[in-house]
Design a protein around this motif. Structure first.
Motif, short mmCIF file in Angstrom:
data_model
loop_
_atom_site.label_atom_id
_atom_site.label_comp_id
_atom_site.label_asym_id
_atom_site.label_seq_id
_atom_site.Cartn_x
_atom_site.Cartn_y
_atom_site.Cartn_z
N CYS A 1 2.86 -1.52 -3.92
CA CYS A 1 3.73 -0.38 -4.21
C CYS A 1 2.99 0.70 -4.98
O CYS A 1 2.09 0.43 -5.77
N SER B 1 10.68 -1.42 -6.54
CA SER B 1 10.12 -2.51 -5.74
C SER B 1 9.75 -3.72 -6.60
O SER B 1 9.75 -4.86 -6.11
N ILE C 1 4.03 -7.25 -1.79
CA ILE C 1 4.45 -5.85 -1.81
C ILE C 1 3.36 -5.07 -2.53
O ILE C 1 3.00 -5.39 -3.67
#
Length: 456
Positions: A114, A121, A112
């Motif tokens: 972010c 997140s 991820i």
């Protein structure tokens, strides 16, 4: 070998979507599978703008996905409800999205990436065992300021709520922009609940950044050398662009009016005043008229971005129609435009800007002088970079009534365009930006490190 699947999550606002969409294009070019996740309301606006421009095929490999933020339209004006949503709704909805993608046959999410503001997140990544990298989309100086909040409180400059205890201008270090305590990024939003919430986000920055395996920043070392000495673990990879020709879409939330490009083609080199105040700035009718009449007074060709929600109060449509009719031979008014292509155009002489970081770094990259007209948040910090540190532009100060007069605007336009030293400094920073992202440049090398990490 299967492509590594990366989820990219911006804060759902134009200034955050754009740089992370640019980063997504770069990652696709380097062989990654990218899913770009926004809230449903922002997703709908991005898709709508893409469809108005011919469809989503131009994303060239970026998958778009959305999650609910659990908010009604009116709730998005309340920072308390927004913050509550990020804690209560987004983690669970993001987790469900990841499960649904994998159940449908999409590759398992490996990373991820972010926005550092999307703290929710981190919760999901930790729970699911997904690796995390973070992107700081604003000036490194602003990140350094956030990191120094405990010291500013200890020194008595701020209280524990982030409010200034002294009325003064301070500077974290030589080479960094000075900032008056009345212009701290979290205290000039005009609403106490916003200021409290934003300060809490700011003071959490250091803790959140420590959770990421790498933090990268949309800036470059030559333009923020002093700030990066405060941030040895933050890698500048900017200025970010979607592609060398600036053709790939960057996640606009409004449809672009590309008619301005052939109009610019018809203008002489270095003649056009480009005026744009981002996606959030609003003017009351009095200031709007002064701005319009000031542009007319310059006698120069100008391109002015006027969103449909740019004015508050009642602006006479008949007056504005008459204005547009008067300036039809020299000026062009559009509701939104492909700003990166505009700033790269040979005809642009200067940029009248709110000094949001995307606009600032795009102007710097293209060697364009600025007239600085900040509205809120970190825009005052960015203005001070331009006027006090880089000296590539001038401020446009309001009068005693808080209004920038048409005469002031006309005068400053002439000053900034006529100042060869400002123009030369702007050109040199543009050269430095191109060097930074070119092969062998610092941002180029840092981006390779970032890509290498994501491939592990």
């Amino acid at each position: 070998m299967a492509k590594a699947h990366i989820l990219v999550l911006p804060l759902p606002a134009q200034g955050h979507v754009t740089p992370l969409m640019e980063l997504s294009h770069r990652l696709v070019d380097h062989g990654f599978e990218v899913t770009f996740v926004t809230t449903e309301e922002t997703h709908a606006r991005v898709v709508g703008a893409l469809q108005a421009a011919g469809g989503t095929a131009a994303l060239a490999g970026i998958h778009l996905a959305s999650i609910s933020d659990g908010l009604e339209d009116e709730d998005r004006k309340d920072v308390g409800k927004i913050s509550d949503s990020y804690s209560r709704h987004i983690p669970g909805n993001l987790e469900r999205l990841i499960a649904e993608m994998e159940a449908s046959g999409r590759p398992k999410v490996k990373w991820i990436i972010c926005d550092l503001h999307m703290w929710a997140s981190f919760v999901v990544a930790k729970k699911l065992g997904i690796r995390v990298a973070a992107v700081w989309i604003m000036a490194a100086a602003y990140l350094a300021l956030n990191m120094k909040i405990p010291k500013l409180i200890e020194d008595g400059l701020l209280n524990n709520n982030g409010l200034p205890e002294r009325d003064e201008t301070f500077q974290l270090a030589p080479g960094m922009p000075p900032l008056h305590t009345s212009e701290l990024p979290w205290i000039n939003f005009g609403a106490a609940e916003w200021e409290t919430g934003l300060f809490e986000v700011s003071r959490q920055t250091e803790r959140l950044s420590a959770l990421a395996e790498m933090v990268v920043c949309n800036s470059f070392r030559e333009v923020e050398a002093a700030a990066f000495t405060f941030l040895p673990n933050v890698l500048p990879i900017g200025p970010l662009t979607s592609d060398g020709e600036l053709r790939k879409p960057v996640g606009q939330l409004l449809p672009e009016d590309s008619r301005c490009l052939p109009w610019l083609d018809a203008q002489p080199d270095g003649s056009v005043v480009y005026v744009a105040f981002g996606s959030s700035t609003t003017f009351d009718p009095r200031q709007f008229r002064e701005l319009a009449e000031g542009l007319e007074l310059t006698g120069r060709p100008f391109l002015w971005v006027v969103r449909t929600d740019f004015t508050t109060g009642d602006l006479s449509e008949a007056w504005f129609d008459e204005f547009k009719a008067r300036i039809a031979g020299t000026g062009m008014v559009v509701s939104w435009c492909p700003q990166q292509q505009v700033l790269a155009h040979r005809a642009v002489a200067c940029f009248v800007s709110h000094c949001g970081w995307n606009s600032t770094i795009e102007g710097v990259r293209n060697g364009v002088p600025f007239l600085c007209w900040p509205y809120f948040s970190e825009q005052f910090l960015n203005r001070n970079y331009i006027t006090d540190v880089w000296r590539t532009g001038l401020a446009v100060p309001p009068n005693a009534d808080g209004v920038v007069s048409k005469e002031e605007l006309r005068s400053k336009v002439e000053q900034v365009i006529g100042d060869s030293e400002i123009g030369e400094r702007a050109r040199l920073f543009g050269d430095a930006a191109r060097w930074a992202i070119g092969e062998g440049g610092d941002s180029y090398d840092n981006f390779r490190k970032f890509v290498d990490l994501l491939r592990e």
